[in-house]
Design a protein around this motif. Structure first.
Motif, PDB file in Angstrom:
ATOM      1  N   VAL A 194       0.862  -1.179   0.000  1.00 50.95           N
ATOM      2  CA  VAL A 194       0.000   0.000   0.000  1.00 50.95           C
ATOM      3  C   VAL A 194       0.902   1.233   0.000  1.00 50.95           C
ATOM      4  O   VAL A 194       1.854   1.318   0.781  1.00 50.95           O
ATOM      5  N   ARG A 195       0.581   2.165  -0.909  1.00 50.75           N
ATOM      6  CA  ARG A 195       1.372   3.387  -1.033  1.00 50.75           C
ATOM      7  C   ARG A 195       0.534   4.615  -0.689  1.00 50.75           C
ATOM      8  O   ARG A 195      -0.668   4.651  -0.938  1.00 50.75           O
ATOM      9  N   LEU A 196       1.213   5.612  -0.137  1.00 56.65           N
ATOM     10  CA  LEU A 196       0.602   6.920   0.092  1.00 56.65           C
ATOM     11  C   LEU A 196       0.496   7.657  -1.236  1.00 56.65           C
ATOM     12  O   LEU A 196       1.437   7.658  -2.027  1.00 56.65           O
ATOM     13  N   ARG A 197      -0.633   8.281  -1.489  1.00 60.63           N
ATOM     14  CA  ARG A 197      -0.786   9.104  -2.694  1.00 60.63           C
ATOM     15  C   ARG A 197      -0.195  10.489  -2.374  1.00 60.63           C
ATOM     16  O   ARG A 197      -0.848  11.336  -1.770  1.00 60.63           O
ATOM     17  N   SER A 198       1.051  10.695  -2.777  1.00 59.85           N
ATOM     18  CA  SER A 198       1.740  11.930  -2.443  1.00 59.85           C
ATOM     19  C   SER A 198       1.159  13.112  -3.198  1.00 59.85           C
ATOM     20  O   SER A 198       0.797  12.994  -4.371  1.00 59.85           O
ATOM     21  N   GLU A 199       1.097  14.255  -2.516  1.00 59.40           N
ATOM     22  CA  GLU A 199       0.660  15.482  -3.167  1.00 59.40           C
ATOM     23  C   GLU A 199       1.855  16.362  -3.540  1.00 59.40           C
ATOM     24  O   GLU A 199       1.681  17.478  -4.023  1.00 59.40           O
ATOM     25  N   GLY A 200       3.077  15.847  -3.305  1.00 60.54           N
ATOM     26  CA  GLY A 200       4.271  16.603  -3.656  1.00 60.54           C
ATOM     27  C   GLY A 200       4.552  16.532  -5.149  1.00 60.54           C
ATOM     28  O   GLY A 200       4.118  15.608  -5.844  1.00 60.54           O
ATOM     29  N   LYS A 201       5.273  17.522  -5.639  1.00 62.76           N
ATOM     30  CA  LYS A 201       5.629  17.600  -7.049  1.00 62.76           C
ATOM     31  C   LYS A 201       7.148  17.634  -7.190  1.00 62.76           C
ATOM     32  O   LYS A 201       7.848  18.192  -6.344  1.00 62.76           O
ATOM     33  N   VAL A 202       7.630  17.055  -8.288  1.00 58.57           N
ATOM     34  CA  VAL A 202       9.053  17.051  -8.564  1.00 58.57           C
ATOM     35  C   VAL A 202       9.565  18.494  -8.635  1.00 58.57           C
ATOM     36  O   VAL A 202       8.988  19.335  -9.318  1.00 58.57           O
ATOM     37  N   GLY A 203      10.627  18.754  -7.900  1.00 58.85           N
ATOM     38  CA  GLY A 203      11.243  20.070  -7.924  1.00 58.85           C
ATOM     39  C   GLY A 203      10.719  21.041  -6.888  1.00 58.85           C
ATOM     40  O   GLY A 203      11.341  22.091  -6.655  1.00 58.85           O
ATOM     41  N   GLU A 204       9.599  20.740  -6.267  1.00 54.91           N
ATOM     42  CA  GLU A 204       9.068  21.636  -5.243  1.00 54.91           C
ATOM     43  C   GLU A 204       9.863  21.482  -3.948  1.00 54.91           C
ATOM     44  O   GLU A 204      10.441  20.436  -3.667  1.00 54.91           O
ATOM     45  N   ARG A 205       9.876  22.546  -3.169  1.00 58.54           N
ATOM     46  CA  ARG A 205      10.592  22.522  -1.900  1.00 58.54           C
ATOM     47  C   ARG A 205       9.629  22.790  -0.751  1.00 58.54           C
ATOM     48  O   ARG A 205       8.569  23.387  -0.945  1.00 58.54           O
ATOM     49  N   VAL A 206      10.017  22.330   0.410  1.00 61.40           N
ATOM     50  CA  VAL A 206       9.193  22.495   1.595  1.00 61.40           C
ATOM     51  C   VAL A 206      10.089  22.988   2.723  1.00 61.40           C
ATOM     52  O   VAL A 206      11.272  22.651   2.784  1.00 61.40           O
ATOM     53  N   GLY A 207       9.544  23.792   3.600  1.00 60.45           N
ATOM     54  CA  GLY A 207      10.313  24.314   4.726  1.00 60.45           C
ATOM     55  C   GLY A 207       9.715  23.870   6.045  1.00 60.45           C
ATOM     56  O   GLY A 207       8.508  23.612   6.145  1.00 60.45           O
ATOM     57  N   PHE A 208      10.546  23.763   7.045  1.00 62.01           N
ATOM     58  CA  PHE A 208      10.080  23.425   8.395  1.00 62.01           C
ATOM     59  C   PHE A 208      11.083  23.988   9.387  1.00 62.01           C
ATOM     60  O   PHE A 208      12.209  24.367   9.028  1.00 62.01           O
TER      61      PHE A 208
END
Length: 553
Positions: A192-206
């Motif tokens: 079972v896989r998570l349906r990711s909402e991320g896109k290639v090349g996008e960045r995220v901060g935390f």
């Protein structure tokens, strides 16, 4: 997207709803601002000193804030599990006084309020949350084989695209429901896989509690959250178990090594998909080792000091080791003595972004300084506790001659400004103090022994025999040493270096050469604690016996 009935058919009919787990594991009753931390080792090998470092930081931050520190065994990778890992953890936590408040090796054991604390025993919990994600279309079954996955990766590399299972490279992400049902009814294995909402090349901060604002490439992969259906029990991947458990166990701060920084985007997605509040992270810089002019990570394959057993087997006093590690975490603590370093809370704003250097020479100095402050009974207790495991013969000697051991330890330690510091590890005891005990001492019998500094064997024997015949044990240090001065003079030794240098051929040697003969015969070494004090501990009979042990050349 499969309908609810189809999804539910993939799971046990009596599987609890997620609400039941939320009720079973309520929010913890801790003060505002208190940290709930955990240490989550995998039982896949020896306990790394970096694990002790991480556990120490986790426990300190929890306890100094009025929170809770618990242990969770992350054993979902059962193929790599090593037998006896629990015993290793217990031994290490006992030695370093790092027993958790909850979890295996704690007083609550596996029966604490947020049990079970082994991920392999929490499979039902994970299934509830996987089912919920599948019901909402946030996760899906994937039937791709290893060969098919390898082919996808090869095509991506050929096209110079990021590798992974995403978008058009995820054939089962938006597969026809009829085909999915057909494969399920056929009993084909799937993950079972998570349906990711991320896109290639996008960045995220935390925000990291140690590093401040951190940016990283977002996760675009549909990561596996539940392993293959071909095995039982069905276990999650580390990433998914981490998210579910940290939520249900009400973790508020995850302290871990910076090798996990790249996983944060995936973990953020999982927390969001599951509807959980995000935990905070504090990623520690790795412990380092100096190698030539450069530094590298302390390696369990290359470096003996990477293993906790290295410190336990050598007998480093664990309070001093723990104080040393705290000094690596917060450098101001390195300037404190061991008791102060152990009781001063760690501060998040004092951690450095660069990995601290593990220096066993510096550690030995700290250990020697610490042992020098301990009263003899505590030193003896430390040696005994170590020797019960690693030197049983020594335990027998110490038990039989406890008074002698205490007196020996106190030589040049009591009432002096600079006490002896020749004991940095409990395993050094034989070398530093063994000569005090007849059972551990090897008599020096050869007058040509190199320890006599090249003196003629006939002279060495004459000195020993003469002193044994007239030895006087009474008197203060100057009085006692006068007999050695007289002995040296009778046998043609110069009273001082200056006199000897004027006419070396006229003398057999210097006073210190004659004194060295006595020292070697009594202690077995050319260097030792104050010889007068040593003889006070040994007693006249034993001193004479050792002098008489020398054989005639």
């Amino acid at each position: 997207m499969l309908d609810r009935a189809a999804v539910d058919s993939l799971f046990p009919s009596d599987l609890p709803e997620t609400e039941e787990w939320e009720q079973r594991y309520p929010a913890r009753d801790v003060p505002d601002g208190a940290f709930v931390t955990r240490f989550g080792p995998s039982p896949t090998g020896f306990v790394h000193i970096g694990g002790i470092y991480t556990a120490m930081v986790s426990r300190d931050l929890a306890h100094s804030s009025g929170g809770v520190y618990y242990l969770r065994i992350e054993d979902t990778d059962q193929a790599r599990e090593v037998a006896g890992a629990d015993a290793q953890f217990a031994r290490a936590f006992d030695a370093f006084d790092l027993r958790p408040d909850e979890g295996p090796t704690s007083s609550t054991g596996d029966g604490g309020p947020y049990a079970p604390y082994r991920q392999s025993e929490r499979s039902t919990i994970y299934l509830s949350y996987v089912r919920e994600l599948m019901r909402r279309g946030r996760a899906y079954p994937d039937f791709a084989t290893k060969d098919e996955l390898a082919e996808i990766s090869e095509r991506q590399r050929t096209l110079k695209l990021p590798t992974g299972y995403y978008g058009r490279w995820a054939p089962w992400r938006d597969a026809d429901d009829a085909e999915v049902l057909r494969r399920l009814e056929a009993g084909d294995p799937y993950v079972v896989r998570l349906r990711s909402e991320g896109k290639v090349g996008e960045r995220v901060g935390f925000t990291d509690r140690l590093r401040g604002r951190v940016e990283a490439e977002d996760n675009h992969n549909d990561v596996v959250i539940l392993k293959t259906s071909a095995t039982e029990p069905r276990l999650p991947t580390y990433h998914f178990a981490h998210a579910v458990d940290d939520h249900l166990m009400r973790t508020s701060l995850v302290v871990r090594g910076d090798e996990w920084l790249s996983s944060v985007p995936t973990h953020l997605q999982l927390f969001a998909a599951l509807g959980f509040s995000q935990v905070e992270y504090a990623h520690l810089a790795p412990l380092m080792k100096q190698e030539g002019s450069s530094r590298r990570k302390l390696s369990k394959r290359k470096d003996a000091e990477a293993s906790v057993d290295f410190y336990l087997e050598a007998g480093y006093p664990t309070p001093a080791v723990l104080a040393y590690l705290r000094g690596l975490a917060n450098s101001p603590l390195a300037e404190l003595g061991v008791p102060e370093a152990l009781t001063t809370p760690l501060r998040l704003d004092e951690f450095q972004s660069a990995g601290p250097l593990v220096d066993t020479v510096k550690l030995a100095d700290i250990c020697a300084d610490h042992v020098a402050t301990l009263p003899a009974p505590e030193v003896l207790a430390g040696v005994r506790a170590w020797a019960r495991t690693y030197d049983p013969e020594l335990v027998e000697v110490l038990d039989e001659h406890e008074a002698l051991a205490l007196a020996a330890i106190d030589v040049e330690r009591v009432g002096v400004e600079n006490p002896r510091k020749d004991l940095a590890r409990w395993s050094d005891f034989r070398t530093a103090y063994g000569f005090f005990f007849p059972a551990l001492f090897t008599d020096v019998t050869d007058p040509a022994d190199e320890r006599f500094g090249g003196l003629a064997p006939e002279i060495v024997y004459a000195l020993a025999a003469d002193l044994a015949a007239v030895y006087t044990h009474e008197g203060d240090q100057p009085t006692w040493f006068q007999q050695i001065r007289d002995l040296a003079e009778r046998h043609g030794f110069a009273p001082n270096p200056k006199t000897y240098k004027k006419d070396p051929d006229a003398y057999a040697g210097m006073l210190r050469d004659a004194a060295n003969v006595v020292r070697v015969l009594v202690t077995g070494a050319q260097r030792s604690p104050d010889l007068y004090e040593v003889t006070r501990v040994l007693g006249a009979e034993e001193v004479v016996r050792r002098l008489e042990a020398l054989e005639r050349p």
